[in-house]
Design a protein around this motif. Structure first.
Motif, PDB file in Angstrom:
ATOM      1  N   LEU A 143       0.826  -1.208   0.000  1.00  0.00           N
ATOM      2  CA  LEU A 143       0.000   0.000   0.000  1.00  0.00           C
ATOM      3  C   LEU A 143       0.860   1.258   0.000  1.00  0.00           C
ATOM      4  N   ALA A 144       1.905   1.235   0.841  1.00  0.00           N
ATOM      5  CA  ALA A 144       2.747   2.423   0.970  1.00  0.00           C
ATOM      6  C   ALA A 144       3.458   2.724  -0.336  1.00  0.00           C
ATOM      7  N   VAL A 145       3.950   1.689  -1.010  1.00  0.00           N
ATOM      8  CA  VAL A 145       4.623   1.905  -2.286  1.00  0.00           C
ATOM      9  C   VAL A 145       3.655   2.546  -3.276  1.00  0.00           C
ATOM     10  N   LEU A 146       2.410   2.074  -3.246  1.00  0.00           N
ATOM     11  CA  LEU A 146       1.411   2.643  -4.156  1.00  0.00           C
ATOM     12  C   LEU A 146       1.088   4.082  -3.783  1.00  0.00           C
ATOM     13  N   ILE A 147       0.802   4.290  -2.494  1.00  0.00           N
ATOM     14  CA  ILE A 147       0.349   5.614  -2.050  1.00  0.00           C
ATOM     15  C   ILE A 147       1.408   6.675  -2.304  1.00  0.00           C
ATOM     16  N   ILE A 148       2.656   6.326  -2.038  1.00  0.00           N
ATOM     17  CA  ILE A 148       3.723   7.316  -2.200  1.00  0.00           C
ATOM     18  C   ILE A 148       4.286   7.270  -3.621  1.00  0.00           C
ATOM     19  N   GLY A 149       4.490   6.073  -4.120  1.00  0.00           N
ATOM     20  CA  GLY A 149       5.184   5.924  -5.404  1.00  0.00           C
ATOM     21  C   GLY A 149       4.429   6.515  -6.568  1.00  0.00           C
ATOM     22  N   VAL A 150       3.129   6.288  -6.633  1.00  0.00           N
ATOM     23  CA  VAL A 150       2.349   6.750  -7.784  1.00  0.00           C
ATOM     24  C   VAL A 150       2.385   8.266  -7.917  1.00  0.00           C
TER      25      VAL A 150
END
Lengths: 850, 541
Positions: free
Chosen positions: B377-384
């Motif tokens: 989730l964190a990779v998605l929330i921050i990465g995107v």
């Protein structure tokens, strides 16, 4: 001189005590000494439950005058105002020469300690006071502090605060070494042997010393005392001096131990052992000559003690203090005498009765409410209304005690939405989860790694907080326990539920409250129980403004609870069989008086029977106009422009004086309201309803003298001491306050946690808002009855006999001041004297406040 | 029009700063006037600078953003939008602090004097950020520091106040000296002290840019020293012997000046491998030391002070990585957050006694599962948003370090939320994080454009010094998460206990500080006999 010689660690071979039996004997002596130290200290409650405490709690068996001498053995503290204060009072003609003379005259008769003459007092007043502020030597670190470049006193205070602060922390620090099954001493011992700070400052070898200390604090104390070769007879005083060196933490530990001794051992003994280890370390750094001087100073002190007499300066201030108090007392008595004849209680019972807390702030409100409507009769009663409640808001592990700290709460209760009482456990776990998510948010904010990202993602959103503060928008939005307790009590559809309380117990509670209140007949149509609370913003001393009788919390829960009992039909029937018949037309209502804004809020208005709604709306109109009157009285005290500022002060994020709390308190009057009605007591009096005719066996009076009077004396002496010596018994400057562990405040960076009230609570920047007068308890009852009760309770007896507070008994014609058992001094002459010389209007004009 | 507005702001700032000249007694008689003047001027300058900054950003940057080309450094703006943003930040914080002090210090006989120095400190702080050459910068900055010195010694009879104030005095003078040296070298070798001129310099154009390196290093030292960075940080937690609003101003405003200077000169400084390495090394050490100390302090103001050390440290770390846009967001966010935290420090009691942990500890499988889910989730929330809005790419090492820390923080928070077993709040939390991240990366992109940064040091093996510094710094900050995990699982061993005790003591730097200040303090005390006490604390002494 900043680096000292390495301290040799302690090895068993250097043990001085030779026989095993002698050791055990010494241990008993030591335990007795430690108990004595404990008894000499007052208690300090944590901020969330802050209540007023008598700082002289352990000294009341000494006379007021000699307590100063006792205290000066252990610490530097003053117990009387400086001469300047009295000079100003004389200059302002608040006390005359005649007053001083008559005070001296009466004191000479009753107090052998007073040997001063009037001329000597006048000489003292003329002198420019040159108080020799000789700092006595009491512990070794004080000797070392004098000869070294490092302020060792401050350094050790920093250490104590560091370890106590993290040990007692209730959730401020995110990282704590868990103290599971560990007492304060072993917590400190575990960490201090890793702590290089003292080594770096100059106490080399301190870690090794800590490592070599025994695991039991009492063993440590015994060992170190032996090693320091202190004579056994000075142990008690020396250990007390150590405890007074960190007075705040010692008093905090004393309270902590009283509450949960079983769980975490003896924290006060631990603290003394820790402080002793520091002192021992400095002892090692001293030369043998310097070491001698400490023992000598104690022996000197004990020689002086035998032949002690109060110095002229002290005596002069004592007499002047008495003169001031006597002047105000006689004014009060003459005014009460004036009222007595005029208004007998009307036969017809009033339509509305309102029960307030005895708090001095209620006096102002009651006076104005009675002025607004003649149909309201008011009562004064301790604000927890006889219901010692332990309140646990749903979803919390902790609970709060809503009763005077002298009592242990017996009623377990919680807040539940009355509509969903069946879903109680569901409600509980739901609110627990809600709280948990707040905790998680806080952790995101305050954890080491994530705090950076928090600031980047959400830091700017704090601008709303700043705006809220600067424009005084609503700011009450926290999820702490105390706040939720308040919130739960405020919402009117939240009922207070209790568990495990039998029907008989409920009837007992209701009966006791009504009987002690003196309200067993002549019920009005509406009877309101009105607790009180404050509304302040961003103030660590919030609890100090709340109801002291509810343990520093809102009184709303208690008033709701007692009202729910008294409106219950089955309880009413049972009460009837016990001789209290509450008419059917009587309806009880709970309310709460906000002492900061002086508004009154009623609870459960929608449950009031339709027959009473008209009266209810009248009542709420009356309270609204009374509130306005009270606020306008406050405006003049604050020196404000208009009463909007009163509200503003309660919402302001930067207000250090949202209200004056109990400042100004000086009288306690237990009498029927008729005796004080129409008197402007200007928020200086605790008013307790008491009619000695309906109290044949003296049970109610006994209760009053042992509970509300004692609480009032605590409050009064707390205020007294906070004014007289704010540096020791007060908490200093509020603008520097730094909350530590969520339990107490530091003033500035570090140092000791502070005891008592901040200077802003008693002083408005120009003048004192609290004149330090000791409490005068006025009771309308036969002297013999009072005397027999006082004789039975040693603590109360000491308070009156040793001059901590004074007791006056009044009857129709005369007033008598209690001197000691079997001796009363008549004041009636003085009172009538005052009556002729000062009229009722001069009571208002000879204002001490303005 | 723009020019007139800039001039007005400059005049307003000088007007505030000049209040230092008002004599004490007059100031104390004119408390109300000083308050009104202070609030009025601050409100006007906040509005003006915000409007102007907005206009500049809107007209130039957004246009060029759409045109998808970088804006040219435009010399027509004598005051860059960065300075305007900082002026408005100082004004807003100043308004809050001054408003707070009205009631907070009511009744103090010396209140007028307090506002005199408060206004003047704010004025000098504004002049500092408006400076366009090193000499002006130096003068205004030193004056700010001296005005703060007076505020720190508002209660001069408190011995502990002396330690903090004189500790700061030493650190600031170290900063001043190295800034003076930088200015002299710049004048001698380049013939200019203009900040914009420095920014236009290209290291690559010089065969041996020793003097440029020297200037960059000296400025970096000045910025670090004056912003309470390790090892000159120990005075900051000792400055609580003064009323709360002074701490708020110190931590939200004045202490950021070093960071501002680094951002302002970022195009110049980030060309120097030594200066950037200094930022990365001392920034990450300060972040580490400060964050651990913050977590252990039981006293609220001390904890906030260490938090400042760590936040500013992190900001320098970002500058070192070449992301001055991120650093600017950090300064703004931190200032506002810290001002609010200090001013509301009296409310801390109301927020305690919360249930800390769920009643039963979670099973291992649950912990592992939630950790995995949270990481994704964190990779998605921050990465995107980072990739699409912030134009950051995970293939660049500098960006990777920055993103990694933020992803770790987010993952930690989400994991805790998942473990608490409240799906609704996890959802809300995730949504909040997404919104925050989107806003953050949009702003990030905007500021990077605005500051016209060079993107920092190229990571190549030739720059092995900087590369090592960066790797070590990132590792140090990521260690904080490891420690956090250990704390959460209540792991206790001797190493952690040692670390705990060291953090509790602020890693012992205060002991050296005390020893140094004692030496200075004694001499200074003799020159400065304690002023007679006035007002309501006279009794206390």
């Amino acid at each position: 001189m900043s680096t000292l010689l390495p301290i040799p660690p302690i090895t068993e071979s250097t043990e001085t005590c030779n026989s095993e039996k002698g050791k055990i004997l010494l241990r008993d002596v030591l335990k007795a000494d430690l108990l004595e130290v404990r008894n000499r200290l007052p208690s300090l409650w944590p901020l969330a439950d802050f209540v007023a405490v008598n700082p002289f709690f352990g000294l009341t068996e000494n006379s007021f005058l000699s307590a100063k001498q006792k205290l000066s053995k252990w610490t530097d503290v003053d117990t009387l105002m400086p001469l300047d204060y009295f000079r100003e009072k004389i200059h302002r003609k608040e006390v005359s020469l005649a007053d001083i003379d008559s005070a001296l005259d009466s004191l000479r008769h009753i107090n052998p300690e007073v040997t001063i003459s009037l001329q000597e007092i006048l000489d003292e007043l003329d002198l420019v006071s040159l108080d020799s502020n000789r700092q006595a030597v009491r512990i070794h670190s004080q000797i070392l502090a004098k000869i070294s470049a490092v302020d060792w006193e401050a350094t050790f205070l920093h250490e104590v605060t560091k370890y106590c602060g993290s040990f007692f922390d209730e959730g401020q620090a995110t990282w704590k070494i868990t103290k599971h099954n560990k007492d304060l001493y072993s917590y400190w011992r575990q960490l201090a042997c890793l702590d290089k700070r003292l080594d770096l400052i100059g106490l080399r070898g301190f870690r090794e010393l800590v490592d070599s200390l025994p695991t039991d604090p009492i063993d440590t104390i015994q060992l170190l005392l032996n090693r320091m070769e202190l004579p056994q007879e000075i142990w008690g005083d020396y250990l007390t001096s150590l405890a007074f060196a960190n007075f705040g933490w010692s008093t905090f530990c004393r309270r902590y131990d009283a509450e949960r001794a079983a769980e975490s051992g003896d924290t006060l003994t631990s603290l003394i052992a820790i402080r002793l280890a520091f002192d021992f370390a400095t002892y090692e750094a001293l030369t043998s000559h310097e070491r001698r001087s400490l023992i000598e100073s104690y022996q000197e002190g004990s020689d002086a003690e035998a032949s002690w007499s109060a110095s002229t300066s002290l005596q002069a201030r004592f007499v002047l203090q008495n003169a001031l108090e006597m002047r105000h007392r006689s004014q009060l008595l003459s005014n009460m005498a004036l009222v007595q004849d005029s208004s007998p209680r009307s036969k017809e019972s009033p339509r509305v009765q309102m029960v307030f807390c005895i708090d001095v702030r209620s006096e102002i409100y009651r006076r104005h409410l009675e002025g607004v409507s003649s149909e309201v009769e008011t009562f004064g009663f301790a604000g927890f209304f006889g219901t010692p409640i332990k309140f646990s808001p749903s979803g919390f592990d902790h609970s709060i005690s809503l009763c005077p700290v002298l009592l242990t709460p017996s009623i377990e209760s919680s807040d539940t939405n009355s509509n969903h009482s069946t879903k109680c456990s569901h409600h509980d776990s739901k609110s627990r989860r809600k709280r948990m998510s707040w905790t998680n948010w806080n952790r995101f904010r305050s954890s080491a790694g994530s705090s950076f990202s928090f600031v980047e993602l959400f830091g700017v959103s704090s601008i709303t907080k700043l705006a809220k503060g600067a424009f005084s928008w609503s700011t009450e939005k926290t999820n702490g326990l105390t706040h939720l307790a308040r919130q739960g009590a405020e919402e009117s559809d939240i009922a207070i539920t209790t568990s495990g309380l039998s029907e008989t117990a409920k009837v007992d509670l209701a009966e006791n409250t009504l009987r002690n209140l003196g309200l067993t007949e002549g019920f009005g149509e509406l009877v309101v129980f009105c607790g009180h609370e404050s509304s302040v913003t961003n103030n660590p001393y919030r609890a100090g403004y709340d109801c002291g009788a509810c343990g520093g919390h809102t009184g709303a829960v208690n008033s709701k609870f007692i009202v729910s009992l008294l409106n219950d039909c089955t309880i009413r029937n049972q009460l009837n069989s016990r001789g209290i018949s509450i008419p059917e037309k009587t309806w009880f209502v709970a309310a709460v008086h906000n002492t900061t804004t002086d508004e009154i809020r009623f609870f459960g208005i929608n449950r009031v029977p339709t027959s009473h709604t008209a009266l209810m709306s009248d009542l709420s109109d009356w309270t609204k106009s009374a509130s306005e009157c009270v606020r306008s009285e406050r405006v003049s005290r604050f020196g404000m422009q208009n009463d909007r500022e009163v509200i503003r002060r309660s919402k302001s994020w930067s207000e250090t004086r949202p209200e004056w709390g109990l400042a100004g308190n000086r009288f306690f009057i237990a009498a029927p309201r008729a005796k004080t009605k129409d008197l402007n007591l200007r928020g200086q009096a605790f008013l307790h309803n008491y009619d000695h005719h309906s109290d044949c066996n003296g049970k109610i009076l006994e209760l009053i003298l042992t509970a509300p009077v004692v609480v009032a004396s605590w409050i009064n002496l707390q205020y007294y001491a906070s004014v007289v010596d704010n540096s020791k018994f007060g908490s200093g400057n509020k603008t520097l306050h730094n909350v530590v562990g969520g339990v107490a405040v530091l003033e500035g960076n570090s140092g000791d946690i502070r005891f008592g009230l901040p200077w802003q609570a008693v002083h408005d920047g120009e003048k004192l808002q609290h004149d330090p007068f000791r409490l005068t308890v006025v009771i309308e009852a036969p002297r013999s009855r009072i005397e027999s009760i006082v004789a039975r309770h040693q603590h109360v007896r000491d308070l009156f006999e040793k001059g901590w507070i004074s007791l006056v008994a009044t009857d129709k014609q005369s007033a008598w001041q209690f001197v000691c058992i079997g001796q009363w001094q008549e004041l009636s002459h003085e009172a009538t004297d005052a009556k002729t010389s000062t009229s009722n209007t001069s009571w208002k004009s000879s204002s001490v406040m303005s | 029009m723009q020019y007139e507005i800039q001039l007005t702001i400059l005049v307003l700032a000088s007007f505030l700063a000049a209040q230092a000249l008002i004599p004490r007694t007059i100031a104390n008689h004119a408390t109300r006037t000083l308050i009104s003047v202070g609030l009025g001027v601050l409100a006007i300058s906040a509005t003006l600078s915000l409007l102007l900054a907005g206009e500049v950003i809107a007209t130039e940057l957004l246009q060029s953003w759409w045109a998808n080309s970088r804006p040219q450094t435009n010399s027509s703006h004598s005051t860059p939008p960065l300075s305007l943003l900082m002026v408005s930040l100082i004004s807003v914080i100043g308004c809050a602090v001054v408003q707070f002090s009205i009631r907070y210090l009511a009744g103090d006989a010396n209140q007028g004097n307090f506002f005199r120095w408060m206004n003047s400190a704010l004025g000098f702080a504004m002049l500092t950020v408006l400076a366009n050459n090193l000499v002006w910068l130096l003068g205004a900055w030193a004056a700010t520091s001296l005005a703060m010195h007076r505020l720190l010694l508002f209660y001069p009879n408190r011995p502990a106040a002396q330690v903090g104030a004189w500790g700061k005095f030493i650190a600031s003078r170290i900063g001043d000296v190295s800034l003076i040296a930088a200015a002299i070298i710049a004048y001698l070798s380049l013939g200019t002290t203009s900040l914009d001129a420095l920014n236009r310099l290209q290291f690559a154009e010089y065969a041996q840019p020793y003097s440029l390196e020297a200037i960059a290093i000296l400025i970096a030292i000045a910025a670090l020293a004056k912003s309470a960075q390790f090892p000159l940080h120990a005075w900051l937690p000792e400055t609580m012997e003064t009323p709360t609003p002074v701490s708020a101003l110190m931590h939200a405003g004045v202490i950021n000046a070093g960071g501002y200077v680094a951002i302002r000169l970022a195009p110049f400084l980030t060309q120097s491998p030594s200066a950037t390495s200094l930022f990365v090394i001392f920034g990450s050490i300060s972040a580490f030391v400060g964050a651990l100390s913050m977590m252990t302090q039981p006293a609220v103001k001390r904890s906030l002070a260490y938090s400042t050390v760590s936040q500013i440290g992190f900001m320098f770390f970002q500058i070192g990585l070449g992301h001055s846009g991120a650093a600017l967001i950090h300064i703004i966010g931190h200032s506002i957050y810290k001002a609010a935290s200090f001013l509301y420090s009296g409310s801390v009691v109301d927020c305690l006694r919360l249930p800390i942990r769920p009643k039963a500890p979670a099973a291992f499988s649950k912990v592992a599962g939630s950790s995995l889910a949270a990481s994704v989730l964190a990779v998605l929330i921050i990465g995107v948003p980072a990739y699409f809005l912030g134009n950051l790419s995970p293939t660049r090492m500098n960006d990777f370090a920055l993103l990694g820390i933020m992803i770790a923080a987010t993952a930690f928070a989400i994991r805790r939320s998942l473990l608490a077993g409240n799906p609704t709040s996890t959802l809300i939390f995730a949504a909040l994080l997404s919104i925050g991240a989107s806003a953050y990366f949009s702003l990030f992109f905007l500021f990077e454009q605005l500051l016209n940064g060079q993107g920092g040091i190229e990571i190549t093996l030739e720059n092995w010094g900087f590369l090592t510094a960066m790797l070590l710094g990132t590792a140090l900050i990521l260690t904080l998460f490891v420690i956090e995990l250990a704390i959460e699982f209540s792991i206790e061993n001797r190493l952690l206990s040692r670390l705990y005790v060291a953090s509790l003591n602020g890693f012992y730097w205060d002991t050296y500080l005390m020893a140094w200040t004692r030496k200075i303090c004694r001499q200074v005390k003799a020159e400065n006999p304690e002023r007679p006490l006035r007002g309501h604390f006279a009794r206390e002494s």
